[in-house]
Motif scaffolding. Structure first.
Motif, PDB file in Angstrom:
ATOM      1  N   GLU A  92      49.727  37.481  27.654  1.00 49.01           N
ATOM      2  CA  GLU A  92      50.558  37.893  26.249  1.00 49.01           C
ATOM      3  C   GLU A  92      50.967  36.748  25.500  1.00 49.01           C
ATOM      4  OE1 GLU A  92      53.117  40.718  27.615  1.00 49.01           O
ATOM      5  OE2 GLU A  92      51.935  42.514  27.300  1.00 49.01           O
ATOM      6  N   ARG A  93      51.465  35.667  26.418  1.00 44.93           N
ATOM      7  CA  ARG A  93      52.291  34.552  25.717  1.00 44.93           C
ATOM      8  C   ARG A  93      51.403  33.707  24.792  1.00 44.93           C
ATOM      9  NH1 ARG A  93      53.799  29.541  27.513  1.00 44.93           N
ATOM     10  NH2 ARG A  93      52.800  29.793  29.656  1.00 44.93           N
ATOM     11  N   THR A  94      50.019  33.480  25.384  1.00 41.24           N
ATOM     12  CA  THR A  94      49.151  32.517  24.216  1.00 41.24           C
ATOM     13  C   THR A  94      47.958  33.226  23.827  1.00 41.24           C
ATOM     14  OG1 THR A  94      47.999  31.697  26.685  1.00 41.24           O
ATOM     15  CG2 THR A  94      49.897  30.647  26.048  1.00 41.24           C
ATOM     16  N   GLY A  95      47.180  34.279  24.771  1.00 43.43           N
ATOM     17  CA  GLY A  95      46.259  35.034  24.178  1.00 43.43           C
ATOM     18  C   GLY A  95      44.980  34.004  24.545  1.00 43.43           C
ATOM     19  N   ARG A  96      45.051  33.084  25.256  1.00 48.13           N
ATOM     20  CA  ARG A  96      44.142  32.255  25.445  1.00 48.13           C
ATOM     21  C   ARG A  96      43.572  32.363  27.014  1.00 48.13           C
ATOM     22  NH1 ARG A  96      47.113  29.585  21.474  1.00 48.13           N
ATOM     23  NH2 ARG A  96      46.031  29.108  19.675  1.00 48.13           N
ATOM     24  N   SER A  97      42.231  31.923  27.436  1.00 44.91           N
ATOM     25  CA  SER A  97      41.579  31.604  28.288  1.00 44.91           C
ATOM     26  C   SER A  97      40.724  30.479  28.604  1.00 44.91           C
ATOM     27  CB  SER A  97      40.854  32.940  28.462  1.00 44.91           C
ATOM     28  OG  SER A  97      39.668  32.979  27.898  1.00 44.91           O
ATOM     29  N   HIS A  98      40.013  30.375  29.711  1.00 45.71           N
ATOM     30  CA  HIS A  98      39.557  28.799  29.811  1.00 45.71           C
ATOM     31  C   HIS A  98      37.891  29.220  29.955  1.00 45.71           C
ATOM     32  CE1 HIS A  98      42.844  26.561  29.690  1.00 45.71           C
ATOM     33  NE2 HIS A  98      43.616  27.771  30.926  1.00 45.71           N
ATOM     34  N   VAL A  99      37.045  28.408  29.643  1.00 41.93           N
ATOM     35  CA  VAL A  99      35.628  28.481  29.866  1.00 41.93           C
ATOM     36  C   VAL A  99      35.160  28.964  31.177  1.00 41.93           C
ATOM     37  CG1 VAL A  99      33.312  27.345  30.053  1.00 41.93           C
ATOM     38  CG2 VAL A  99      35.028  27.048  27.936  1.00 41.93           C
ATOM     39  N   VAL A 100      35.725  27.918  32.330  1.00 47.58           N
ATOM     40  CA  VAL A 100      35.459  28.341  33.910  1.00 47.58           C
ATOM     41  C   VAL A 100      35.745  29.351  34.248  1.00 47.58           C
ATOM     42  CG1 VAL A 100      35.971  26.998  36.168  1.00 47.58           C
ATOM     43  CG2 VAL A 100      35.201  25.609  34.235  1.00 47.58           C
ATOM     44  N   ASP A 101      37.044  30.146  33.775  1.00 48.44           N
ATOM     45  CA  ASP A 101      37.408  31.261  34.151  1.00 48.44           C
ATOM     46  C   ASP A 101      36.506  32.415  34.048  1.00 48.44           C
ATOM     47  OD1 ASP A 101      40.126  30.768  35.439  1.00 48.44           O
ATOM     48  OD2 ASP A 101      41.193  30.680  33.709  1.00 48.44           O
ATOM     49  N   GLY A 102      35.983  32.318  32.871  1.00 50.05           N
ATOM     50  CA  GLY A 102      34.874  33.300  32.491  1.00 50.05           C
ATOM     51  C   GLY A 102      33.674  33.296  33.448  1.00 50.05           C
ATOM     52  N   SER A 324      42.331  41.971  42.734  1.00 49.76           N
ATOM     53  CA  SER A 324      42.799  40.979  44.131  1.00 49.76           C
ATOM     54  C   SER A 324      43.729  39.936  43.472  1.00 49.76           C
ATOM     55  CB  SER A 324      41.713  40.359  44.469  1.00 49.76           C
ATOM     56  OG  SER A 324      42.056  39.098  45.460  1.00 49.76           O
ATOM     57  N   HIS A 325      44.767  39.600  44.402  1.00 46.61           N
ATOM     58  CA  HIS A 325      45.552  38.175  44.008  1.00 46.61           C
ATOM     59  C   HIS A 325      45.209  37.193  44.301  1.00 46.61           C
ATOM     60  CE1 HIS A 325      49.154  40.766  41.997  1.00 46.61           C
ATOM     61  NE2 HIS A 325      47.821  41.731  41.893  1.00 46.61           N
ATOM     62  N   PHE A 326      44.092  37.116  45.401  1.00 44.80           N
ATOM     63  CA  PHE A 326      43.537  35.959  45.816  1.00 44.80           C
ATOM     64  C   PHE A 326      42.917  34.784  44.950  1.00 44.80           C
ATOM     65  CE2 PHE A 326      42.970  38.374  49.736  1.00 44.80           C
ATOM     66  CZ  PHE A 326      43.957  37.828  50.558  1.00 44.80           C
ATOM     67  N   PRO A 327      43.249  33.375  45.025  1.00 45.08           N
ATOM     68  CA  PRO A 327      42.724  32.570  44.110  1.00 45.08           C
ATOM     69  C   PRO A 327      41.150  32.529  44.257  1.00 45.08           C
ATOM     70  CG  PRO A 327      43.996  31.556  45.701  1.00 45.08           C
ATOM     71  CD  PRO A 327      44.109  32.940  45.976  1.00 45.08           C
ATOM     72  N   ALA A 328      40.600  32.060  43.251  1.00 39.05           N
ATOM     73  CA  ALA A 328      38.830  31.891  43.496  1.00 39.05           C
ATOM     74  C   ALA A 328      38.918  30.528  44.130  1.00 39.05           C
ATOM     75  CB  ALA A 328      38.442  31.645  41.913  1.00 39.05           C
ATOM     76  N   THR A 329      37.622  30.510  45.016  1.00 43.98           N
ATOM     77  CA  THR A 329      37.341  29.538  45.817  1.00 43.98           C
ATOM     78  C   THR A 329      36.549  28.673  45.039  1.00 43.98           C
ATOM     79  OG1 THR A 329      35.314  30.660  46.529  1.00 43.98           O
ATOM     80  CG2 THR A 329      37.420  31.135  47.937  1.00 43.98           C
ATOM     81  N   GLY A 330      36.234  27.329  45.492  1.00 41.92           N
ATOM     82  CA  GLY A 330      35.480  26.464  45.153  1.00 41.92           C
ATOM     83  C   GLY A 330      36.286  25.468  44.067  1.00 41.92           C
ATOM     84  N   SER A 338      40.048  22.335  37.412  1.00 38.90           N
ATOM     85  CA  SER A 338      41.282  22.595  38.529  1.00 38.90           C
ATOM     86  C   SER A 338      42.333  23.187  37.809  1.00 38.90           C
ATOM     87  CB  SER A 338      41.725  21.302  38.678  1.00 38.90           C
ATOM     88  OG  SER A 338      41.910  20.248  37.530  1.00 38.90           O
ATOM     89  N   LEU A 339      42.305  23.488  36.353  1.00 41.15           N
ATOM     90  CA  LEU A 339      43.407  23.921  35.560  1.00 41.15           C
ATOM     91  C   LEU A 339      43.340  25.393  35.313  1.00 41.15           C
ATOM     92  CD1 LEU A 339      44.505  21.078  33.378  1.00 41.15           C
ATOM     93  CD2 LEU A 339      45.341  21.798  35.865  1.00 41.15           C
ATOM     94  N   THR A 340      42.133  26.031  35.643  1.00 42.60           N
ATOM     95  CA  THR A 340      41.957  27.407  35.459  1.00 42.60           C
ATOM     96  C   THR A 340      42.757  28.269  36.056  1.00 42.60           C
ATOM     97  OG1 THR A 340      40.183  27.749  37.317  1.00 42.60           O
ATOM     98  CG2 THR A 340      39.336  27.111  35.148  1.00 42.60           C
ATOM     99  N   SER A 341      43.098  29.261  35.376  1.00 42.77           N
ATOM    100  CA  SER A 341      43.952  30.550  36.073  1.00 42.77           C
ATOM    101  C   SER A 341      43.676  31.173  37.218  1.00 42.77           C
ATOM    102  CB  SER A 341      44.682  31.337  34.654  1.00 42.77           C
ATOM    103  OG  SER A 341      43.401  32.103  34.593  1.00 42.77           O
ATOM    104  N   THR A 344      44.607  29.769  40.773  1.00 45.41           N
ATOM    105  CA  THR A 344      45.990  29.806  41.569  1.00 45.41           C
ATOM    106  C   THR A 344      46.059  31.349  41.990  1.00 45.41           C
ATOM    107  OG1 THR A 344      46.879  30.362  39.381  1.00 45.41           O
ATOM    108  CG2 THR A 344      46.856  27.981  39.864  1.00 45.41           C
ATOM    109  N   PRO A 345      47.210  31.563  42.722  1.00 40.68           N
ATOM    110  CA  PRO A 345      47.110  32.956  43.319  1.00 40.68           C
ATOM    111  C   PRO A 345      47.929  33.807  42.211  1.00 40.68           C
ATOM    112  CG  PRO A 345      48.209  31.377  44.894  1.00 40.68           C
ATOM    113  CD  PRO A 345      47.548  30.673  43.613  1.00 40.68           C
TER     114      PRO A 345
END
Length: 433
Positions: A92-102, A324-330, A338-341, A344-345
């Motif tokens: 809600e704060r920024t409305g943005r995401s990251h390429v790697v998250d997709g 799930s609330h576990f962070p992605a591996t790799g 490294s900075l994708t949301s 992180t947990p």
């Protein structure tokens, strides 16, 4: 000349331009334009701040899949939607995401085609069958490449010449576009004289290059690659005025020349934006067939507060990716990765309610193939914050499929519908234990 005739034959057979085949066979073409390939998606305008998912999924993932299959991207039925990933990821704060998250989401849970989720919505995709179709389309991996020197630029050009579009990221606010020619056949084309200097980054696509295109950055009346422009006593990429990538902006056809512009290679060395030092490509996984899924119909006021765990009665458990609330591996240690949301947990869902577009229970589907087959299964739902769960669970069914994708067995979880207890609970299928 001797290479031209066989390249034309191969391009006719496989639907690739001669310049792409020249890249494949190492002749090093001076220019490539992938936007003319039938498998390259039509240039379109993003919705909201979804540029990263437009680039990651609509452009790159679609292009890679359809290039592999040698089919057109003209139909929405053959293009991937960026909007489930964006709806899940956009805060809600920024409305943005990251390429790697997709790409992480597409690796873990799949990605729907445009026909199943054509537009951005604060609600998530509704309908089990849509999720089941999305599970089949997965990302295998991605590669993040440094491009701050001539070696990196050469590698990026090799990939483009082989038919692989790339993701890039620059600040966009304050960008200066200039005509490539003041008059003549290329007068409508634009070149990036300067990227923005403030504001957030903006994901875009490299869909080609041209070594002959340049811009007179030092205004000496010449376009050179051998003049020390920054006065550091040596010639490097930052001194190159000639050579540019063809950039496609998810802002659509009103930007640049029909959504395109030329981006000088040197900008990767000149830009102070940290993300500009790399580009990225994606690789498509083979078609995937889930063997065990969960069909879930649920409504809740806070979707970030829900954690779902499925068990097979033999001590093995899986948390469906969405809940799930576990962070992605790799991760490969690069800035992009490294900075994708999702590294992180915490919840994988954006803030908001869990509900269908009409306000009723949302129906979702989740791949549980890692559990393996069992006589019965268990379902646990608990809150992320103790004692704060609310909502209602209408239906939960474990669905088993054979290797050809035919439904082999349905195992409903007993005890539903019900209001979710504040502290959560655990329920079993008829054969669970």
């Amino acid at each position: 000349m001797p290479l031209r005739f066989p390249l034309l034959i191969l391009s006719a057979l496989f639907g690739l331009t001669a310049s792409v085949f020249a890249g494949l066979f190492g002749s090093g073409p001076e220019s490539v334009d992938l936007t003319g390939e039938r498998w390259f998606p039509p240039i379109t305008r993003q919705q909201s701040f979804s540029c990263s998912q437009q680039v990651a999924l609509y452009y790159l993932f679609t292009a890679e899949r359809n290039r592999n299959l040698q089919q057109s991207s003209a139909s929405p039925a053959r293009r991937f939607s960026p909007y489930l990933a964006y709806s899940m990821l956009a805060g809600e704060r920024t409305g943005r995401s990251h390429v790697v998250d997709g790409w992480i989401l597409a690796r873990e849970a799949g990605v729907p085609l445009e026909g199943d989720f054509p537009r951005y919505s604060r609600t998530l995709m509704h309908g089990y069958d849509r999720y089941l179709r999305a599970m089949k389309h997965r990302v295998k991996s991605w590669e993040i490449l440094p491009v701050t020197d001539e070696r990196g630029i050469s590698r990026a050009k090799e990939l483009l010449a082989s038919g692989h579009p790339l993701a890039c990221d620059f600040q966009i606010k304050g960008t200066l576009l200039r005509p490539l020619q003041t008059s003549g056949p290329r007068a409508r084309e634009r070149i990036v004289a300067q990227w923005g200097r403030t504001g957030p980054g903006h994901a875009m696509v490299y869909a080609g290059f041209d070594d002959s295109i340049g811009f007179d950055f030092n205004k000496d009346g010449r376009i050179t690659n051998d003049v020390d422009l920054n006065g550091d006593g040596r010639i490097s990429l930052i001194d190159h005025e000639r050579g540019a990538f063809l950039v496609v902006n998810p802002w659509g056809g009103a930007w640049g020349d029909r959504g395109r512009a030329w981006m000088p290679y040197r900008q990767h060395a000149a830009s102070k934006w940290p993300w500009s030092g790399s580009v990225a490509r994606v690789e498509v996984a083979p078609p995937y067939q889930p063997r065990l899924t969960l069909r879930l119909r649920m409504r809740a006021p806070n979707r970030q507060n829900i954690i779902v765990t499925a068990g097979n009665g033999k001590g093995r458990t899986v948390q469906p990716w969405m809940f799930s609330h576990f962070p992605a591996t790799g991760g490969n240690g690069t800035l992009w990765d490294s900075l994708t949301s999702l590294r992180t947990p915490g919840p994988h869902l954006s803030p908001g309610s869990l509900a269908a577009p009409d306000g009723g229970p949302l129906e979702t589907g989740h791949d549980l193939s890692a559990l393996g087959r069992s006589a019965g299964y268990s379902l646990e739902i608990r809150p992320a914050r103790p004692g704060t769960l609310s909502g209602e669970l209408i239906e939960a069914i474990f669905m088993e499929y054979d290797t050809s994708g035919r439904l082999a067995r349905e195992l409903p979880v007993t005890g539903f519908p019900l209001k979710l207890p504040a502290s959560g609970g655990q329920w079993l299928t008829a054969g669970g234990r």
